[in-house]
Structure formats: C-alpha cells, structure tokens
Write a protein that holds these residues in place. Structure first.
Motif, PDB file in Angstrom:
ATOM      1  N   TYR A   8      -0.124  16.855   7.050  1.00  0.00           N
ATOM      2  CA  TYR A   8      -0.451  16.103   8.286  1.00  0.00           C
ATOM      3  C   TYR A   8      -0.452  17.060   9.545  1.00  0.00           C
ATOM      4  CZ  TYR A   8       0.839  11.880   5.967  1.00  0.00           C
ATOM      5  OH  TYR A   8       0.895  10.903   4.903  1.00  0.00           O
ATOM      6  N   THR A  59       3.433  -1.991   4.097  1.00  0.00           N
ATOM      7  CA  THR A  59       2.942  -0.533   3.854  1.00  0.00           C
ATOM      8  C   THR A  59       4.331   0.051   3.089  1.00  0.00           C
ATOM      9  OG1 THR A  59       4.134  -0.347   6.138  1.00  0.00           O
ATOM     10  CG2 THR A  59       1.562  -0.710   6.008  1.00  0.00           C
ATOM     11  N   GLU A 109       0.741   5.427   1.075  1.00  0.00           N
ATOM     12  CA  GLU A 109      -0.221   6.350   1.728  1.00  0.00           C
ATOM     13  C   GLU A 109      -0.567   7.534   0.989  1.00  0.00           C
ATOM     14  OE1 GLU A 109      -0.594   8.198   6.218  1.00  0.00           O
ATOM     15  OE2 GLU A 109       1.274   6.827   6.024  1.00  0.00           O
ATOM     16  N   ASP A 147      -5.980   5.199   3.457  1.00  0.00           N
ATOM     17  CA  ASP A 147      -5.256   4.495   4.524  1.00  0.00           C
ATOM     18  C   ASP A 147      -4.265   3.751   4.329  1.00  0.00           C
ATOM     19  OD1 ASP A 147      -5.219   4.601   7.737  1.00  0.00           O
ATOM     20  OD2 ASP A 147      -5.184   2.660   7.246  1.00  0.00           O
ATOM     21  N   VAL A 148      -3.128   3.594   4.718  1.00  0.00           N
ATOM     22  CA  VAL A 148      -2.101   2.731   4.495  1.00  0.00           C
ATOM     23  C   VAL A 148      -2.087   1.236   5.056  1.00  0.00           C
ATOM     24  CG1 VAL A 148      -0.440   3.571   6.250  1.00  0.00           C
ATOM     25  CG2 VAL A 148       0.576   2.666   3.937  1.00  0.00           C
ATOM     26  N   ALA A 192       4.395   3.947   5.368  1.00  0.00           N
ATOM     27  CA  ALA A 192       3.845   4.506   6.269  1.00  0.00           C
ATOM     28  C   ALA A 192       4.257   5.637   6.659  1.00  0.00           C
ATOM     29  CB  ALA A 192       3.206   3.560   7.366  1.00  0.00           C
ATOM     30  N   THR A 242       0.954  -1.104   0.122  1.00  0.00           N
ATOM     31  CA  THR A 242      -0.024  -0.008  -0.148  1.00  0.00           C
ATOM     32  C   THR A 242       0.990   1.349   0.079  1.00  0.00           C
ATOM     33  OG1 THR A 242      -0.129  -0.089   2.290  1.00  0.00           O
ATOM     34  CG2 THR A 242      -1.909  -0.881   1.120  1.00  0.00           C
TER      35      THR A 242
END
Length: 337
Positions: free
Chosen positions: A99, A55, A33, A37-38, A58, A31
């Motif tokens: 963020y 991930t 980010e 969502d990761v 992340a 995945t």
C-alpha cells in the motif's frame, strides 16, 4: 445461523455471482480486498437482490476515516440499509510495501479510525458538531456543502477483523462487531479470542447481546471422499500462506504446530508454494478450517462457534463448490440448533 458468502469481485463477474449466491439461500455476501476493489463490487451487488452486504475487510490503515465514512454512507443508502463496514489492519509488510503507507501501533490506530468514523457519522446525523482530535486523525471541518445529512437507514455498523488478543479486545471495545479471523481453531478461539473479547466488552460496558460476533471459516467441502480430498488440498494452500506469517504463529502454537511456522516462512520467501502446501496435513485443515460433507461442515461450524456467533462467513479458497453443495450447507446452518 446466518450465512455470508464471498462474491467474485471481478467487474464482469459480480452481478451474476451475486445472483447465484442469493439463489443458494445465503443471507449475505462480502468482498475481500485482494485482486479487486473492496467497495465497488458491492455497488453492483446491491442491485442484484436483497442480500446483506459487507466489506470483509477494507484495509483501514492507508485510508482516511472520511474516505471510509463516505463509502460506507453511500452504500448504506444505495442498498437500502443492508451494508456493514468491515475493517482490518493487515500486517506491516503489506501496509508498507504493497500500500505504500506507514505502519505503527495498529490496534491503537484501528481504534481511532473506528471512533473517527463514528464521530463523522454523528455529525452527519446532526447529533454533534464534528470535533474529533486524535493521535492520528483530526476531523473538525464539515461545512454544509460537504455534509450528506442524516442517513434514511441509519449509520451503517462498523465491524473489525481481529486475531490477536490486543486487536480482539480493541474490536470488542470500540466496534459494533468482531469478524473472527478465518485462520483460527477451536482451541485458539476458546483460549485466546473469547477472553480478549470479554475484556473489551467489559471496557465498553456492553454485553454480547449488544455486539455481533461473526465467525469466519475456511471450508473444505465435498459430497464424496474424492471431492473432499480435492477441497482439502485446495484449502491447504491458504492455510500454508497464513501459517507462513509470523503474526499468525499463536494459532499454530495452540495446536502444537509452532515448529512448522519458520519453515513455511522460509519457503514463502523462495516462492515454493508447492512445498508449502505439502507441509499442511489434512488434520490441519480439519482443525484450522472445517472439512467434510455440507452437513458435517455445518455441524462443526455450529459446534465451534455457535455459543458466540450468530453469523458465519464461509470461504472456499482454491476451489468452487457446486450450487447444490452451497445450498445444502446454507440450509444446514439455517436449521442448526
């Protein structure tokens, strides 16, 4: 060479895409980010087959090491030991403006995050009392009712994404593996990544046999010249985006394209994506990504990274190859020597 493909993180698409990735013969999925969502997509993907999960990455800065540790621990259990936690630092504008978190000394903070996660894992495994005291994080409290206990599949490995020499050296010093930044080139990898990785491994007292190197590549792939041209045009958009970022200037410098970065940066601030893309010539896609038929792309990936990497994460930004093309690429990478 093991092959990992990016799964569509949209909630309604994860399950079907995970099954499609396995059907192509890939070894794992990851995945990113971005729009989703990761971690959550990997919960869905874990139940769709036997693929390795990761991930990639992340973003560590806005998260507590304890949050990261819990997510990684549970995914490791739920997947039956198929999970790896890939972490990245991002760049200052995204950390502060997207963020809403604080920025400072990213390599030092990443190193401490990895060490803190490993200290938490050790406490849960029963190897040591939790007593981590760093410059950014303190973890000294772990009552039994908050402790999940030993992981039946062992703690998940912790990987770090990196591009520059300081972050690369840090990854090789503290993490279990390096996710080589996909905005890279043959020359940059050889001249900057490999020496920094060697320095970090020397600090850690380890060799390459004890450290995973995972190449990441933007792939412009097609069976015909027209398909390859369309894929190259699509990949050029992501190369333009990365190239507009000052932190990624060293890659352009190594390839003799440093003068392009200020113009890409200026255009990015006006939102002129088409003009940015127009500045990226096919030769740049060839040297920063890889381009060609599935067999040609596989051969170039192995030539560029095969001396160090035993795994590759393939990106297809802006377009989606056919299942047959993905199968051909995966097969060629598995068979490469």
């Amino acid at each position: 060479m093991k092959v990992h493909l990016q799964v569509d993180g949209a909630p309604e698409a994860v399950a079907g895409h995970a099954r499609a990735i396995q059907a192509c013969g890939a070894d794992g999925l990851f995945t990113f980010e971005g729009q989703h969502d990761v971690f959550l997509p990997l919960v869905v993907a874990a139940g769709q087959g036997s693929l390795e999960l990761m991930t990639n990455v992340a973003i560590a800065g806005p998260r507590s090491p304890l949050h990261l540790a819990h997510s990684a621990w549970d995914l490791q259990v739920y997947s039956g030991g198929r999970f790896r936690l890939g972490l990245g630092s991002q760049i200052r504008p995204h950390i502060e403006k997207r963020y809403g978190a604080s920025w400072g000394r990213p390599a030092a903070r990443m190193a401490e995050t990895v060490r803190a996660i490993k200290a938490i894992f050790a406490a849960w495994e029963g190897h040591a009392r939790l007593d981590f005291r760093g410059d950014y994080f303190t973890h000294t409290l772990m009552p039994p009712n908050f402790n999940p206990g030993p992981n039946p599949f062992g703690p998940p490995p912790v990987l770090m994404g990196a591009l520059g020499p300081v972050m690369t050296r840090t990854a090789a010093e503290v993490a279990d593996g390096l996710l080589v930044m996909p905005f890279n080139s043959d020359r940059h990898f050889a001249q900057r990544t490999v020496p920094a990785m060697a320095a970090g491994l020397q600090r850690s007292g380890r060799g390459l046999a004890e450290f995973s190197v995972i190449a990441q590549v933007m792939v412009a792939m097609g069976d015909t010249p027209d398909e390859q041209a369309a894929a190259t045009a699509a990949v050029s958009g992501l190369i333009a985006f990365y190239g507009s970022t000052p932190a990624y200037l060293p890659v352009l410098q190594e390839e003799g394209w440093a003068d392009l970065q200020p113009e890409l940066n200026r255009l990015s601030k006006t939102g002129d994506v088409a003009a940015m893309r127009a500045l990226i010539e096919p030769a740049m896609v060839d040297r920063i990504g890889v381009a060609g038929t599935p067999a040609e792309c596989a051969a170039e990936i192995v030539r560029r990274f095969g001396g160090y990497a035993t795994e590759v994460c393939c990106y297809f930004p802006g377009y989606r190859p056919t299942a047959a093309q993905l199968t051909a690429l995966t097969t060629a990478l598995h068979e490469a020597r």
